[in-house]
Design an enzyme around this catalytic site. Structure first.
Site, PDB file in Angstrom:
ATOM      1  N   GLU A 144       0.841  -1.204   0.000  1.00 37.37           N
ATOM      2  CA  GLU A 144       0.000   0.000   0.000  1.00 37.37           C
ATOM      3  C   GLU A 144       0.873   1.250   0.000  1.00 37.37           C
ATOM      4  OE1 GLU A 144      -2.584   1.707  -0.099  1.00 37.37           O
ATOM      5  OE2 GLU A 144      -4.399   0.559   0.282  1.00 37.37           O
ATOM      6  N   GLU A 165       0.497  -5.500   6.592  1.00 33.28           N
ATOM      7  CA  GLU A 165       0.073  -6.812   7.075  1.00 33.28           C
ATOM      8  C   GLU A 165       1.194  -7.627   7.707  1.00 33.28           C
ATOM      9  OE1 GLU A 165      -2.082  -8.801   3.991  1.00 33.28           O
ATOM     10  OE2 GLU A 165      -3.611  -7.233   3.860  1.00 33.28           O
ATOM     11  N   ASN A 218      -6.087   5.600   7.449  1.00 35.28           N
ATOM     12  CA  ASN A 218      -5.832   4.717   6.315  1.00 35.28           C
ATOM     13  C   ASN A 218      -5.137   5.395   5.152  1.00 35.28           C
ATOM     14  OD1 ASN A 218      -6.913   3.506   3.532  1.00 35.28           O
ATOM     15  ND2 ASN A 218      -6.823   1.844   5.027  1.00 35.28           N
ATOM     16  N   ASN A 254     -11.755   5.364   2.783  1.00 33.88           N
ATOM     17  CA  ASN A 254     -10.492   4.763   2.354  1.00 33.88           C
ATOM     18  C   ASN A 254      -9.653   5.781   1.583  1.00 33.88           C
ATOM     19  OD1 ASN A 254      -8.496   2.997   1.346  1.00 33.88           O
ATOM     20  ND2 ASN A 254      -9.905   1.280   1.297  1.00 33.88           N
ATOM     21  N   ASP A 293     -10.465   2.135  -3.519  1.00 30.06           N
ATOM     22  CA  ASP A 293      -9.335   2.186  -2.594  1.00 30.06           C
ATOM     23  C   ASP A 293      -8.558   3.467  -2.898  1.00 30.06           C
ATOM     24  OD1 ASP A 293      -7.310   1.476  -0.752  1.00 30.06           O
ATOM     25  OD2 ASP A 293      -7.540  -0.645  -1.189  1.00 30.06           O
ATOM     26  N   ASP A 302      -5.692   8.897  -7.485  1.00 33.97           N
ATOM     27  CA  ASP A 302      -4.809  10.005  -7.835  1.00 33.97           C
ATOM     28  C   ASP A 302      -5.361  10.704  -9.071  1.00 33.97           C
ATOM     29  OD1 ASP A 302      -2.637  11.597  -7.292  1.00 33.97           O
ATOM     30  OD2 ASP A 302      -1.119  10.092  -7.778  1.00 33.97           O
ATOM     31  N   LEU A 332      -2.500   3.749  -6.064  1.00 31.07           N
ATOM     32  CA  LEU A 332      -1.726   4.147  -7.238  1.00 31.07           C
ATOM     33  C   LEU A 332      -1.155   5.537  -7.023  1.00 31.07           C
ATOM     34  CD1 LEU A 332      -3.660   6.254  -9.210  1.00 31.07           C
ATOM     35  CD2 LEU A 332      -5.002   4.154  -9.187  1.00 31.07           C
ATOM     36  N   HIS A 333      -0.051   5.809  -7.713  1.00 28.70           N
ATOM     37  CA  HIS A 333       0.641   7.082  -7.530  1.00 28.70           C
ATOM     38  C   HIS A 333       1.481   7.366  -8.771  1.00 28.70           C
ATOM     39  CE1 HIS A 333       2.074  10.289  -4.870  1.00 28.70           C
ATOM     40  NE2 HIS A 333       3.279  10.103  -5.379  1.00 28.70           N
ATOM     41  N   HIS A 378      -2.848  -6.572  -3.890  1.00 25.66           N
ATOM     42  CA  HIS A 378      -2.882  -7.546  -2.807  1.00 25.66           C
ATOM     43  C   HIS A 378      -2.987  -8.993  -3.267  1.00 25.66           C
ATOM     44  CE1 HIS A 378      -4.457  -4.232   0.127  1.00 25.66           C
ATOM     45  NE2 HIS A 378      -3.184  -4.096  -0.168  1.00 25.66           N
TER      46      HIS A 378
END
Length: 314
Positions: free
Chosen positions: A21, A37, A120, A175, A229, A232, A273-274, A287
């Site tokens: 993430e 996680e 988050n 989120n 989720d 951007d 995403l970025h 994931h």
């Protein structure tokens, strides 16, 4: 009308990052992600990592822990005035992490004295205010809870004068989050993903920590378990949204509604995403393989706060 689907070439950068993430670039061009996680003896022990994009090598820079409670880092943004990361953490709230791995927990309580909730994701506006989603219950040492069924998720704004202000609550797992700006750089719209309901909500931004006119801005397609989720903007104010569980990234035009395009991914669970600064390259976490991928979009990404010189000057 059927939504057009494109299938760009995805290239895997690295994998084996539990719960991958929070992709972000710092001011030096270094790339970071989080591994929420990771556990030790069944307890949270999340990590913040630097990734060498040429080799895929992973270096853990920080394993946040406060009073014996490990973190669940989930989202990142880079500051403009200091090359440091702001990290939204589901157990510890908001952290400031230096690139040498030292960190600080920002707030135990909000401006009204309420216990801080676990966070988050986060997004800076160009004025330097940090907008934050908080889908978890109270931070450690309280028991870890999430607002997947009960609607106790909140939105905060951490202002430039250091106030942590709760601006709204009663969300079902808020989120991803993004800020849209006017052409002169003024922030004017806040977009918040509510994952289980597959809704994108919008607010008008009236000032630091001041929002109004909440409404449904967009709808995430699908009947799968999951939904919106991380997200951007590109330079034309199209909003790209990871649709967790659907194998797609949804592309919304500036007015929201339904997606105008879908990007098919070679994995089922895109999480965030970025854009790489000043490029069309998008880095995606997911994931299914706990991996990072990249692909080329049609336009450059919108400038991040850390890329601006000062408010109003780009």
């Amino acid at each position: 009308m059927e939504i057009p689907v494109i299938e760009p070439l995805f290239t895997k950068v690295t994998e084996d990052i539990p719960g991958a993430e929070g992709p972000v670039f710092d001011k030096n061009g270094d790339f970071y992600i989080v591994a929420p996680e990771v556990e030790v003896n069944g307890k949270p022990a999340g990590e913040i990592l630097r990734i060498d994009l040429k080799t895929g090598k992973k270096t853990v820079i920080c394993k946040p822990e406060v009073n014996g409670y490990g973190g669940i880092p989930a989202g990142c943004q880079c500051d403009r005035d200091a090359n440091q990361l702001f990290v939204a953490d589901m157990r510890l709230g908001l952290l400031v992490v230096q690139t040498d791995g030292t960190f600080e927990e920002i707030a135990k309580k909000d401006s009204e004295g309420r216990r801080m909730q676990g966070c988050n994701d986060c997004a800076f506006d160009y004025e330097g205010n940090l907008w934050i989603t908080a889908p978890a219950g109270e931070v450690a040492p309280a028991d870890y809870t999430r607002s997947m069924q009960e609607k106790f998720g909140s939105i905060y704004c951490f202002t430039t004068d250091g106030q942590m202000i709760q601006v709204d609550t009663a969300f079902q797992f808020p989120n991803g989050i993004a800020v849209r700006h006017m052409n002169d750089g003024r922030p004017y719209q806040l977009i918040v993903a509510e994952t289980p309901t597959k809704k994108l909500w919008s607010y008008d931004i009236k000032g630091p920590a001041k929002i109004e006119n909440k409404k449904v801005w967009g709808h995430i397609p699908g009947t799968h378990e999951g939904g919106a989720d991380g997200m951007d903007f590109d330079e034309d104010n199209n909003l790209l949204v990871a649709n967790w569980g659907s194998s797609h990234i949804e592309v919304f035009g500036p007015d929201g509604g339904q997606p105008k395009m879908r990007i098919r991914c070679p994995f089922e669970k895109p999480s965030n995403l970025h854009f790489k600064p000043q490029t069309k390259t998008i880095f995606v976490t997911e994931h299914e393989n706990n991996a990072v991928w990249k692909f080329e979009w049609q336009r450059n990404g919108k400038k991040q706060y850390c890329e601006t010189l000062k408010f109003g000057i780009f």
